[in-house]
Write a protein that holds these residues in place. Structure first.
Motif, PDB file in Angstrom:
ATOM      1  N   LYS A 373      -2.611   8.000  -1.522  1.00 52.96           N
ATOM      2  CA  LYS A 373      -4.064   7.964  -1.353  1.00 52.96           C
ATOM      3  C   LYS A 373      -4.739   8.134  -2.712  1.00 52.96           C
ATOM      4  CE  LYS A 373      -4.297   7.544   3.173  1.00 52.96           C
ATOM      5  NZ  LYS A 373      -4.855   6.317   3.785  1.00 52.96           N
ATOM      6  N   LEU A 374      -5.653   7.245  -3.016  1.00 53.06           N
ATOM      7  CA  LEU A 374      -6.314   7.263  -4.317  1.00 53.06           C
ATOM      8  C   LEU A 374      -7.804   7.520  -4.162  1.00 53.06           C
ATOM      9  CD1 LEU A 374      -4.616   4.111  -5.903  1.00 53.06           C
ATOM     10  CD2 LEU A 374      -3.941   6.509  -6.185  1.00 53.06           C
ATOM     11  N   TYR A 375      -8.295   8.451  -4.951  1.00 57.17           N
ATOM     12  CA  TYR A 375      -9.706   8.826  -4.919  1.00 57.17           C
ATOM     13  C   TYR A 375     -10.389   8.339  -6.204  1.00 57.17           C
ATOM     14  CZ  TYR A 375      -8.247  11.613  -0.941  1.00 57.17           C
ATOM     15  OH  TYR A 375      -7.742  12.004   0.275  1.00 57.17           O
ATOM     16  N   GLU A 376     -11.668   8.648  -6.325  1.00 57.84           N
ATOM     17  CA  GLU A 376     -12.461   8.118  -7.429  1.00 57.84           C
ATOM     18  C   GLU A 376     -11.822   8.407  -8.790  1.00 57.84           C
ATOM     19  OE1 GLU A 376     -17.028   8.584  -9.148  1.00 57.84           O
ATOM     20  OE2 GLU A 376     -16.608   9.063  -7.042  1.00 57.84           O
ATOM     21  N   ASP A 377     -11.395   9.633  -9.005  1.00 57.54           N
ATOM     22  CA  ASP A 377     -10.800   9.979 -10.299  1.00 57.54           C
ATOM     23  C   ASP A 377      -9.476   9.250 -10.519  1.00 57.54           C
ATOM     24  OD1 ASP A 377     -10.799  11.652 -12.759  1.00 57.54           O
ATOM     25  OD2 ASP A 377      -8.963  12.455 -11.858  1.00 57.54           O
ATOM     26  N   ASP A 378      -8.719   9.018  -9.445  1.00 59.82           N
ATOM     27  CA  ASP A 378      -7.465   8.274  -9.570  1.00 59.82           C
ATOM     28  C   ASP A 378      -7.731   6.856 -10.063  1.00 59.82           C
ATOM     29  OD1 ASP A 378      -5.725  10.341  -8.480  1.00 59.82           O
ATOM     30  OD2 ASP A 378      -6.658   9.893  -6.552  1.00 59.82           O
ATOM     31  N   LEU A 379      -8.766   6.219  -9.511  1.00 64.27           N
ATOM     32  CA  LEU A 379      -9.093   4.858  -9.931  1.00 64.27           C
ATOM     33  C   LEU A 379      -9.487   4.811 -11.403  1.00 64.27           C
ATOM     34  CD1 LEU A 379      -8.964   4.322  -6.891  1.00 64.27           C
ATOM     35  CD2 LEU A 379     -10.969   2.853  -7.125  1.00 64.27           C
ATOM     36  N   ILE A 380     -10.242   5.803 -11.834  1.00 68.30           N
ATOM     37  CA  ILE A 380     -10.642   5.847 -13.248  1.00 68.30           C
ATOM     38  C   ILE A 380      -9.391   5.943 -14.141  1.00 68.30           C
ATOM     39  CG2 ILE A 380     -11.802   7.233 -15.013  1.00 68.30           C
ATOM     40  CD1 ILE A 380     -13.910   7.928 -12.870  1.00 68.30           C
ATOM     41  N   GLN A 381      -8.428   6.755 -13.728  1.00 64.96           N
ATOM     42  CA  GLN A 381      -7.205   6.896 -14.516  1.00 64.96           C
ATOM     43  C   GLN A 381      -6.393   5.599 -14.522  1.00 64.96           C
ATOM     44  OE1 GLN A 381      -5.020  10.725 -14.348  1.00 64.96           O
ATOM     45  NE2 GLN A 381      -6.539  11.358 -12.829  1.00 64.96           N
ATOM     46  N   ILE A 382      -6.382   4.886 -13.402  1.00 66.91           N
ATOM     47  CA  ILE A 382      -5.685   3.590 -13.347  1.00 66.91           C
ATOM     48  C   ILE A 382      -6.376   2.570 -14.250  1.00 66.91           C
ATOM     49  CG2 ILE A 382      -5.163   1.619 -11.833  1.00 66.91           C
ATOM     50  CD1 ILE A 382      -4.575   3.711  -9.619  1.00 66.91           C
ATOM     51  N   PHE A 383      -7.698   2.570 -14.255  1.00 63.96           N
ATOM     52  CA  PHE A 383      -8.416   1.670 -15.164  1.00 63.96           C
ATOM     53  C   PHE A 383      -8.055   1.969 -16.618  1.00 63.96           C
ATOM     54  CE2 PHE A 383     -11.875   1.398 -11.710  1.00 63.96           C
ATOM     55  CZ  PHE A 383     -11.415   0.168 -11.270  1.00 63.96           C
ATOM     56  N   HIS A 384      -7.902   3.248 -16.937  1.00 69.96           N
ATOM     57  CA  HIS A 384      -7.530   3.604 -18.313  1.00 69.96           C
ATOM     58  C   HIS A 384      -6.107   3.158 -18.631  1.00 69.96           C
ATOM     59  CE1 HIS A 384     -10.966   5.747 -20.017  1.00 69.96           C
ATOM     60  NE2 HIS A 384     -11.201   6.265 -18.814  1.00 69.96           N
ATOM     61  N   LEU A 385      -5.210   3.247 -17.650  1.00 72.26           N
ATOM     62  CA  LEU A 385      -3.844   2.764 -17.855  1.00 72.26           C
ATOM     63  C   LEU A 385      -3.819   1.247 -18.068  1.00 72.26           C
ATOM     64  CD1 LEU A 385      -1.818   4.808 -15.215  1.00 72.26           C
ATOM     65  CD2 LEU A 385      -1.517   4.885 -17.696  1.00 72.26           C
ATOM     66  N   ALA A 386      -4.813   0.572 -17.510  1.00 80.02           N
ATOM     67  CA  ALA A 386      -4.872  -0.897 -17.589  1.00 80.02           C
ATOM     68  C   ALA A 386      -5.634  -1.403 -18.810  1.00 80.02           C
ATOM     69  CB  ALA A 386      -5.532  -1.448 -16.322  1.00 80.02           C
ATOM     70  N   LYS A 387      -6.150  -0.511 -19.651  1.00 78.86           N
ATOM     71  CA  LYS A 387      -7.021  -0.924 -20.767  1.00 78.86           C
ATOM     72  C   LYS A 387      -6.340  -1.914 -21.718  1.00 78.86           C
ATOM     73  CE  LYS A 387      -8.389   3.073 -22.358  1.00 78.86           C
ATOM     74  NZ  LYS A 387      -9.149   4.093 -23.135  1.00 78.86           N
TER      75      LYS A 387
END
Length: 387
Positions: A373-387
């Motif tokens: 389960k992914l929440y708002e902060d998880d998505l932000i961290q995934i976006f950073h991993l994808a930079k």
């Protein structure tokens, strides 16, 4: 394995010149037809003329609505709904790829509804019935030709949302690999990535004892991987095109998801990216999926190691399963890159300015995913991993 009901009612007609059968397949559903398509490519290739001739041979009255764009827009869907209601359309024929088919499905649902079709995508209302739909597939990618779902973008707020219903499954889909010969390499690669992502969403599950569907997923992935470079280097190779086209349908006709619960977080995350930046869905998935994998792999290292071994032929290191798992993720990322896909947001000219907005919009109806389960902060961290 979970209990399930598998019912896919789409008649699949596969092979050379099969678009010539479109008239006799369509006439069973009525005499007034809305022909829905994208740009001018079907006219330039001669496909439009062949389809219209086949329809006219069955005395079908044809109304037209072209102009579907990638990430199809609700404004055109509304136009199609009005056309269907004004002319009492019996049947919708989508000639194109996933965007055209998704747009046709939304029109088909809206034509049977008194309110605004966007209600289905916000949860304000649910689809209960649709006009029947047929497909002549030109872009193997989305699997929408035999799925029961659709994804539409609303220009107001740049929301990209999905809905579905069993009546959205097309009545028939014509799949002629020859029609894909002229696809640009980038579009072909986006399609390959999209169909692989559909399989990966189902593969990464918490359900145990799903060996058959594990093996089916792995076989489909390996088939796509084995033929991907062939179709890019030799676009008129019929056998390779056929393998890719059929794989795209199998990837999303629900068979590979039987008995298991898929994840779907990566698709939802990508919808936020392409909703704002309007990039190709496949390209967005090539960016998101490796980042998602890097974020969640520790949740089930055994499954990721299995994926690395069975799909990418990575030797399992029993003393260091994490190393095996990470090697599989790296192989996935390298493959996407090798077929010309971006694997970072930077490669797609996407910065950090909308990370928080995308994360907030993506989770406004609750957490994403089932594997983790992914929440708002998880998505932000995934976006950073994808930079």
């Amino acid at each position: 394995m979970k209990d399930f009901v598998f019912h896919n009612s789409t008649k699949l007609i596969f092979g050379k010149d099969k678009e010539q059968l479109v008239g006799q397949e369509s006439v069973a559903y009525g005499k007034k037809l809305l022909l829905h398509y994208g740009g001018g490519s079907i006219k330039e290739s001669g496909l439009y003329d062949r389809v219209v001739q086949s329809l006219h041979e069955q005395d079908i009255e044809v109304f037209e609505l072209g102009g579907v764009k990638p990430n199809p827009r609700v404004s055109l869907v509304r136009e199609g709904v009005s056309l269907c209601k004004e002319h009492n359309i019996d049947f919708i024929l989508a000639v194109g790829g996933g965007s055209v088919i998704d747009s046709a499905k939304a029109i088909a649902a809206g034509a049977k509804y008194d309110g605004d079709v966007w209600d289905f995508f916000t949860g304000k209302s649910t689809v209960k019935d649709c006009l029947p739909i047929g497909v002549v597939l030109t872009i193997p990618a989305a699997g929408s030709e035999s799925s029961d779902g659709t994804v539409i973008t609303n220009e107001d707020g740049l929301y990209k949302r999905a809905t579905g219903h069993i009546t959205m499954r097309p009545k028939f889909a014509i799949l002629n690999p020859v029609l894909t010969y002229t696809l640009p390499s980038y579009q072909t690669a986006c399609g390959i990535t999209d169909m692989m992502a559909h399989i990966l969403e189902r593969y990464f599950t918490n359900e145990k004892n799903v060996e058959l569907t594990d093996r089916l997923c792995e076989a489909a992935l390996k088939t796509i991987i084995n033929n991907a470079h062939t179709v890019l280097e030799d676009p008129t190779n019929y056998d390779a095109r056929a393998e890719i086209m059929w794989s795209g349908t199998i990837a999303h006709n629900d068979l590979l998801g039987t008995g298991r619960i898929g994840d779907w977080a990566s698709h939802d995350i990508e919808h936020e990216i392409s909703g704002i930046y309007d990039i190709a869905h496949g390209a967005g998935l090539a960016i998101v999926f490796p980042a998602w994998m890097k974020y969640v792999y520790k949740h089930d290292i055994n499954r990721f190691a299995q994926f690395a071994n069975r799909v990418w032929d990575v030797e399992i290191d029993l003393n260091n399963l994490e190393k095996t798992a990470l090697a599989g993720i790296q192989k996935t990322e390298q493959f996407f890159s090798s077929i010309g896909m971006p694997v970072t947001l930077k490669e797609a000219n996407i910065g950090e300015e909308h990370f928080e907005e995308m994360a907030k919009k993506g989770t406004e109806r609750g957490p994403l995913g089932n594997f983790v389960k992914l929440y708002e902060d998880d998505l932000i961290q995934i976006f950073h991993l994808a930079k």
